[in-house]
Design a protein around this motif. Structure first.
Motif, PDB file in Angstrom:
ATOM      1  N   THR A  52     -13.724  -0.317 -59.382  1.00  0.00           N
ATOM      2  CA  THR A  52     -13.472   0.999 -58.800  1.00  0.00           C
ATOM      3  C   THR A  52     -14.676   1.542 -58.032  1.00  0.00           C
ATOM      4  OG1 THR A  52     -12.132   1.405 -60.770  1.00  0.00           O
ATOM      5  CG2 THR A  52     -12.465   3.253 -59.296  1.00  0.00           C
ATOM      6  N   GLU A  53     -15.854   1.495 -58.640  1.00  0.00           N
ATOM      7  CA  GLU A  53     -17.030   2.054 -57.975  1.00  0.00           C
ATOM      8  C   GLU A  53     -17.406   1.253 -56.738  1.00  0.00           C
ATOM      9  OE1 GLU A  53     -21.612   3.491 -58.900  1.00  0.00           O
ATOM     10  OE2 GLU A  53     -20.250   3.009 -60.565  1.00  0.00           O
ATOM     11  N   LEU A  54     -17.277  -0.065 -56.822  1.00  0.00           N
ATOM     12  CA  LEU A  54     -17.572  -0.906 -55.668  1.00  0.00           C
ATOM     13  C   LEU A  54     -16.634  -0.570 -54.511  1.00  0.00           C
ATOM     14  CD1 LEU A  54     -19.001  -3.276 -54.272  1.00  0.00           C
ATOM     15  CD2 LEU A  54     -17.390  -4.812 -55.431  1.00  0.00           C
ATOM     16  N   ASN A  55     -15.359  -0.357 -54.820  1.00  0.00           N
ATOM     17  CA  ASN A  55     -14.395  -0.020 -53.781  1.00  0.00           C
ATOM     18  C   ASN A  55     -14.662   1.359 -53.191  1.00  0.00           C
ATOM     19  OD1 ASN A  55     -11.870  -1.913 -53.222  1.00  0.00           O
ATOM     20  ND2 ASN A  55     -12.534  -2.263 -55.330  1.00  0.00           N
ATOM     21  N   PHE A  56     -15.148   2.284 -54.016  1.00  0.00           N
ATOM     22  CA  PHE A  56     -15.503   3.593 -53.461  1.00  0.00           C
ATOM     23  C   PHE A  56     -16.694   3.466 -52.513  1.00  0.00           C
ATOM     24  CE2 PHE A  56     -17.902   7.549 -53.396  1.00  0.00           C
ATOM     25  CZ  PHE A  56     -16.933   8.411 -52.903  1.00  0.00           C
ATOM     26  N   GLU A  57     -17.687   2.662 -52.907  1.00  0.00           N
ATOM     27  CA  GLU A  57     -18.837   2.425 -52.028  1.00  0.00           C
ATOM     28  C   GLU A  57     -18.378   1.804 -50.702  1.00  0.00           C
ATOM     29  OE1 GLU A  57     -22.261   2.840 -52.489  1.00  0.00           O
ATOM     30  OE2 GLU A  57     -21.968   3.921 -54.367  1.00  0.00           O
ATOM     31  N   TYR A  58     -17.429   0.902 -50.806  1.00  0.00           N
ATOM     32  CA  TYR A  58     -16.881   0.249 -49.598  1.00  0.00           C
ATOM     33  C   TYR A  58     -16.159   1.268 -48.728  1.00  0.00           C
ATOM     34  CZ  TYR A  58     -14.220  -3.171 -46.818  1.00  0.00           C
ATOM     35  OH  TYR A  58     -13.662  -3.902 -45.784  1.00  0.00           O
ATOM     36  N   ALA A  59     -15.356   2.121 -49.339  1.00  0.00           N
ATOM     37  CA  ALA A  59     -14.639   3.157 -48.581  1.00  0.00           C
ATOM     38  C   ALA A  59     -15.613   4.107 -47.893  1.00  0.00           C
ATOM     39  CB  ALA A  59     -13.712   3.938 -49.509  1.00  0.00           C
ATOM     40  N   THR A  60     -16.703   4.443 -48.573  1.00  0.00           N
ATOM     41  CA  THR A  60     -17.715   5.323 -47.982  1.00  0.00           C
ATOM     42  C   THR A  60     -18.344   4.671 -46.764  1.00  0.00           C
ATOM     43  OG1 THR A  60     -18.196   6.213 -50.184  1.00  0.00           O
ATOM     44  CG2 THR A  60     -19.779   6.695 -48.441  1.00  0.00           C
ATOM     45  N   CYS A  61     -18.677   3.380 -46.893  1.00  0.00           N
ATOM     46  CA  CYS A  61     -19.244   2.648 -45.763  1.00  0.00           C
ATOM     47  C   CYS A  61     -18.258   2.600 -44.600  1.00  0.00           C
ATOM     48  CB  CYS A  61     -19.628   1.233 -46.199  1.00  0.00           C
ATOM     49  SG  CYS A  61     -20.317   0.220 -44.873  1.00  0.00           S
ATOM     50  N   LEU A  62     -16.991   2.357 -44.901  1.00  0.00           N
ATOM     51  CA  LEU A  62     -15.967   2.335 -43.853  1.00  0.00           C
ATOM     52  C   LEU A  62     -15.895   3.670 -43.133  1.00  0.00           C
ATOM     53  CD1 LEU A  62     -13.134   0.422 -45.756  1.00  0.00           C
ATOM     54  CD2 LEU A  62     -14.328  -0.401 -43.714  1.00  0.00           C
ATOM     55  N   SER A  63     -16.143   4.762 -43.858  1.00  0.00           N
ATOM     56  CA  SER A  63     -16.041   6.094 -43.248  1.00  0.00           C
ATOM     57  C   SER A  63     -17.106   6.289 -42.180  1.00  0.00           C
ATOM     58  CB  SER A  63     -16.150   7.187 -44.320  1.00  0.00           C
ATOM     59  OG  SER A  63     -17.483   7.370 -44.770  1.00  0.00           O
ATOM     60  N   TYR A  64     -18.348   5.824 -42.434  1.00  0.00           N
ATOM     61  CA  TYR A  64     -19.371   6.005 -41.400  1.00  0.00           C
ATOM     62  C   TYR A  64     -19.523   4.787 -40.495  1.00  0.00           C
ATOM     63  CZ  TYR A  64     -22.533   4.395 -45.248  1.00  0.00           C
ATOM     64  OH  TYR A  64     -23.121   3.737 -46.299  1.00  0.00           O
ATOM     65  N   LEU A  65     -18.704   3.769 -40.743  1.00  0.00           N
ATOM     66  CA  LEU A  65     -18.570   2.686 -39.779  1.00  0.00           C
ATOM     67  C   LEU A  65     -17.589   3.088 -38.678  1.00  0.00           C
ATOM     68  CD1 LEU A  65     -19.286  -0.441 -39.313  1.00  0.00           C
ATOM     69  CD2 LEU A  65     -17.072  -0.858 -40.349  1.00  0.00           C
ATOM     70  N   GLY A  66     -16.633   3.959 -39.043  1.00  0.00           N
ATOM     71  CA  GLY A  66     -15.623   4.401 -38.088  1.00  0.00           C
ATOM     72  C   GLY A  66     -14.251   3.816 -38.330  1.00  0.00           C
ATOM     73  N   LYS A  67     -14.096   3.014 -39.400  1.00  0.00           N
ATOM     74  CA  LYS A  67     -12.798   2.407 -39.712  1.00  0.00           C
ATOM     75  C   LYS A  67     -12.032   3.357 -40.641  1.00  0.00           C
ATOM     76  CE  LYS A  67     -12.393  -1.927 -40.141  1.00  0.00           C
ATOM     77  NZ  LYS A  67     -12.272  -3.339 -39.793  1.00  0.00           N
ATOM     78  N   VAL A  68     -11.532   4.412 -40.047  1.00  0.00           N
ATOM     79  CA  VAL A  68     -10.984   5.537 -40.802  1.00  0.00           C
ATOM     80  C   VAL A  68      -9.736   5.152 -41.586  1.00  0.00           C
ATOM     81  CG1 VAL A  68     -10.047   7.866 -40.610  1.00  0.00           C
ATOM     82  CG2 VAL A  68     -11.946   7.153 -39.137  1.00  0.00           C
ATOM     83  N   GLU A  69      -8.788   4.466 -40.947  1.00  0.00           N
ATOM     84  CA  GLU A  69      -7.528   4.132 -41.629  1.00  0.00           C
ATOM     85  C   GLU A  69      -7.778   3.197 -42.798  1.00  0.00           C
ATOM     86  OE1 GLU A  69      -8.177   3.535 -38.395  1.00  0.00           O
ATOM     87  OE2 GLU A  69      -6.436   4.007 -37.134  1.00  0.00           O
ATOM     88  N   GLU A  70      -8.616   2.187 -42.583  1.00  0.00           N
ATOM     89  CA  GLU A  70      -8.919   1.247 -43.654  1.00  0.00           C
ATOM     90  C   GLU A  70      -9.627   1.956 -44.806  1.00  0.00           C
ATOM     91  OE1 GLU A  70     -11.257  -2.992 -44.335  1.00  0.00           O
ATOM     92  OE2 GLU A  70     -10.713  -2.372 -42.305  1.00  0.00           O
ATOM     93  N   GLY A  71     -10.531   2.859 -44.475  1.00  0.00           N
ATOM     94  CA  GLY A  71     -11.211   3.626 -45.506  1.00  0.00           C
ATOM     95  C   GLY A  71     -10.243   4.457 -46.328  1.00  0.00           C
TER      96      GLY A  71
END
Length: 217
Positions: A52-71
């Motif tokens: 769970t925590e790893l996936n949240f970290e991944y979602a956070t990275c996706l947010s400032y990468l610009g991959k909004v839908e995937e995040g």
């Protein structure tokens, strides 16, 4: 007659050239540290899909990468894995940010966690600090972008549009920001402007996908 026709053509061409989806934009690029973080987290999340925590970290990275839908999809997965995740890890994220007050990523992650748990006042506070930090870079743009999302959730569409416009001055080729602008404009009843922003988002997304294949695999 020929002169008049040439004049009419010029007046027809000028508005078309002003349309965002026909303008030439530079390629959207990702900061090297964010690109490296993305590759690492994507690989780890693929190997541990129920962490769970790893996936949240991944979602956070996706947010400032610009991959909004995937995040957004990854955040939904986090919520499904553990509906109480945000409250459980909040003390840990608070401690990280307090121990490293100048670490903008730690501050952004905490703000994003508050966004995830729908504590919008705290999210705006932390993301606002990131947005106003120096030097200005990719984190600033996406902090502003998600502040705009929060304002939209609160029904404050004028403020949402202003925040996204500020973000676009930093990252003018970010398709997710153009899409967010289109939503704000549509909610305000600015249909034609929303259409232009949406078309720009589509064009910039295509460019980003080409960039991703070349540089982020």
């Amino acid at each position: 007659m020929a002169t008049r026709m040439q004049s009419m053509k010029r007046w027809l061409i000028i508005p078309l050239l002003a349309m965002p989806w026909l303008c030439a934009h530079a390629e959207y690029t990702v900061a090297p540290d964010i690109a490296q973080e993305y590759r690492q987290l994507k690989a780890k999340a693929g190997q541990a899909p129920n962490d769970t925590e790893l996936n949240f970290e991944y979602a956070t990275c996706l947010s400032y990468l610009g991959k909004v839908e995937e995040g957004r999809t990854v955040l939904k997965h986090v919520r499904q894995l553990d509906p109480g995740f945000a409250n459980k890890v909040l003390p840990k994220y608070l401690k990280k940010q307090q121990e490293n007050p100048n670490d903008l990523k730690a501050k952004y992650r905490l703000g994003f966690l508050y966004y995830f748990k729908e504590d919008y006042a705290q999210a705006l506070n932390l993301l606002g600090q990131v947005a106003n930090s120096e030097p200005v870079g990719q984190l600033n743009a996406w902090a502003l972008g998600y502040m705009g999302v929060v304002k939209g959730k609160l029904g404050k569409w004028d403020e949402a549009e202003n925040l996204v416009q500020r973000a676009l001055k930093i990252e003018p080729e970010a398709y997710g920001l153009h899409a967010a602008l289109a939503v704000a404009q549509k909610k305000k009843g600015e249909t034609f402007a929303a259409m232009r922003s949406y078309m720009t988002a589509l064009e910039e997304r295509n460019k980003f996908e080409r960039y991703e294949k070349q540089h982020l695999q």
